[in-house]
Design a protein around this motif. Structure first.
Motif, mmCIF file in Angstrom:
data_model
loop_
_atom_site.group_PDB
_atom_site.id
_atom_site.type_symbol
_atom_site.label_atom_id
_atom_site.label_comp_id
_atom_site.label_asym_id
_atom_site.label_seq_id
_atom_site.Cartn_x
_atom_site.Cartn_y
_atom_site.Cartn_z
ATOM 1 N N ALA A 83 -72.988 -28.634 35.698
ATOM 2 C CA ALA A 83 -71.899 -29.360 36.363
ATOM 3 C C ALA A 83 -70.574 -29.029 35.693
ATOM 4 C CB ALA A 83 -72.148 -30.859 36.315
ATOM 5 N N LEU A 84 -69.510 -29.121 36.487
ATOM 6 C CA LEU A 84 -68.152 -28.861 36.001
ATOM 7 C C LEU A 84 -67.227 -29.887 36.651
ATOM 8 C CD1 LEU A 84 -66.375 -26.872 34.349
ATOM 9 C CD2 LEU A 84 -66.169 -25.492 36.415
ATOM 10 N N ILE A 85 -66.698 -30.809 35.842
ATOM 11 C CA ILE A 85 -65.896 -31.921 36.368
ATOM 12 C C ILE A 85 -64.524 -31.902 35.701
ATOM 13 C CG2 ILE A 85 -65.773 -34.412 36.697
ATOM 14 C CD1 ILE A 85 -68.846 -34.450 36.273
ATOM 15 N N VAL A 86 -63.478 -31.811 36.503
ATOM 16 C CA VAL A 86 -62.103 -31.753 36.002
ATOM 17 C C VAL A 86 -61.423 -33.096 36.219
ATOM 18 C CG1 VAL A 86 -59.854 -30.636 36.214
ATOM 19 C CG2 VAL A 86 -61.956 -29.296 36.505
ATOM 20 N N ALA A 98 -63.743 -23.872 32.190
ATOM 21 C CA ALA A 98 -63.198 -25.098 31.588
ATOM 22 C C ALA A 98 -62.150 -24.763 30.533
ATOM 23 C CB ALA A 98 -64.332 -25.904 30.968
ATOM 24 N N ILE A 99 -62.446 -23.777 29.713
ATOM 25 C CA ILE A 99 -61.487 -23.362 28.683
ATOM 26 C C ILE A 99 -60.251 -22.750 29.329
ATOM 27 C CG2 ILE A 99 -61.105 -21.750 26.771
ATOM 28 C CD1 ILE A 99 -64.097 -22.121 26.071
ATOM 29 N N LEU A 112 -67.129 -31.485 26.281
ATOM 30 C CA LEU A 112 -65.791 -31.837 26.765
ATOM 31 C C LEU A 112 -64.828 -30.767 26.289
ATOM 32 C CD1 LEU A 112 -65.419 -35.710 26.288
ATOM 33 C CD2 LEU A 112 -65.346 -34.451 28.435
ATOM 34 N N VAL A 113 -63.962 -30.318 27.203
ATOM 35 C CA VAL A 113 -62.998 -29.270 26.863
ATOM 36 C C VAL A 113 -61.590 -29.801 27.096
ATOM 37 C CG1 VAL A 113 -62.303 -26.881 27.251
ATOM 38 C CG2 VAL A 113 -64.694 -27.552 27.601
ATOM 39 N N LEU A 138 -65.234 -31.854 31.874
ATOM 40 C CA LEU A 138 -66.578 -32.239 31.458
ATOM 41 C C LEU A 138 -67.555 -31.177 31.972
ATOM 42 C CD1 LEU A 138 -68.575 -34.374 30.322
ATOM 43 C CD2 LEU A 138 -68.370 -35.576 32.501
ATOM 44 N N VAL A 139 -68.339 -30.622 31.048
ATOM 45 C CA VAL A 139 -69.258 -29.538 31.401
ATOM 46 C C VAL A 139 -70.681 -29.918 31.019
ATOM 47 C CG1 VAL A 139 -69.770 -27.075 31.202
ATOM 48 C CG2 VAL A 139 -67.416 -27.885 30.885
ATOM 49 N N VAL A 140 -71.609 -29.704 31.958
ATOM 50 C CA VAL A 140 -73.036 -29.856 31.677
ATOM 51 C C VAL A 140 -73.659 -28.466 31.758
ATOM 52 C CG1 VAL A 140 -75.217 -30.894 32.373
ATOM 53 C CG2 VAL A 140 -73.086 -32.186 32.617
#
Length: 255
Positions: free
Chosen positions: A126-129, A203-204, A226-227, A215-217
């Motif tokens: 998952a990728l949540i901004v 994310a970075i 967390l980035v 937030l990255v899973v």
């Protein structure tokens, strides 16, 4: 020997006048309207004249003005009691509004953390901004408009493998889940490990450009990261994840 008591008396009287002036100033902030301004201006002049009379040794005038000022404060409260009540009610609503904002932020953080933990337990990536003070609109591509309440169920369903938008990022803006399936800019930093997957590199890359929290899973390990600002915090447990999110997300960014 008598100079010190006289100076002390003068200081105390000056302080008395200054405190009264401060009270008038605070009242002027609570009360609106031309009549209120005129009355408060008149009281200010009376305070100045009272001080001048005391310094000039006009004791009778000073006492008279002091009595007028004291009675004026009582009259002021009576005349503007409705305005004062409304002002305090507005202040109270402001405090209640802030409390509601904090509760809303806590609710969103709980939904995000619950979704991340659920996905991590099943090793679903998952990728949540989470947008903060800087807009991310110019740095994200494609995506499907959603504009829905942030819930763990919705987030989890988006990232399920059979979802058509599971490969992209979910975007949280102003407390709403606004888009999903978005592509983010990948980092161009040559010092980043080649072993990092696309989600972590995205994310970075985004957080190198804006102040968002991502937030990255991990799909491979099920770990939660967390980035922020191009820096990654890995393997966050349930308690740490919530604690860090509360430090990073303020109510003003979600209102």
């Amino acid at each position: 020997m008598t100079e010190f008591p006289q100076n002390l008396s003068l200081i105390l009287q000056t302080l008395d006048i200054a405190l009264a002036a401060f009270v008038i100033y605070r009242l002027s902030l609570l009360i609106n309207g031309a009549l209120a301004v005129r009355i408060l201006a008149s009281l200010s002049l009376l305070l100045i004249f009272s001080m001048a009379a005391r310094l000039a040794g006009l004791h009778t005038v000073h006492l008279l003005l002091k009595a007028v000022i004291a009675s004026s404060f009582v009259a002021l409260v009576v005349i503007f009691q409705t305005d004062i009540r409304l002002a305090f009610a507005t202040m109270n609503r402001g405090r209640q509004g802030k409390e509601r904002e904090v509760e809303e932020v806590d609710s969103i953080i709980e939904e995000l953390a619950t979704a991340a933990e659920s996905l991590a337990g099943r090793q679903i990536g998952a990728l949540i901004v989470i947008e903060r003070s800087m807009s991310i609109d110019n740095f994200i591509a494609v995506g499907t408009d959603i504009d829905a309440k942030v819930t763990s169920e919705l987030i989890s369903s988006i990232f399920l493998p059979y979802s058509p938008i599971h490969d992209g990022a979910v975007i949280i803006q102003k407390g709403k889940l606004t888009r999903a399936g978005c592509f983010l800019p990948l980092t161009q930093n040559p010092d980043i490990s080649k072993n990092l997957g696309t989600r972590h590199r995205a994310a970075i890359g985004l957080t190198e450009l804006v102040d968002a929290v991502v937030l990255v899973v991990s799909e491979e390990t099920g770990s939660i990261s967390l980035v922020v600002g191009g820096h990654k915090s890995d393997d966050l447990d349930s308690i740490t994840l919530r604690k860090v999110l509360r430090k990073l997300i303020e109510p003003r960014w979600l209102s």
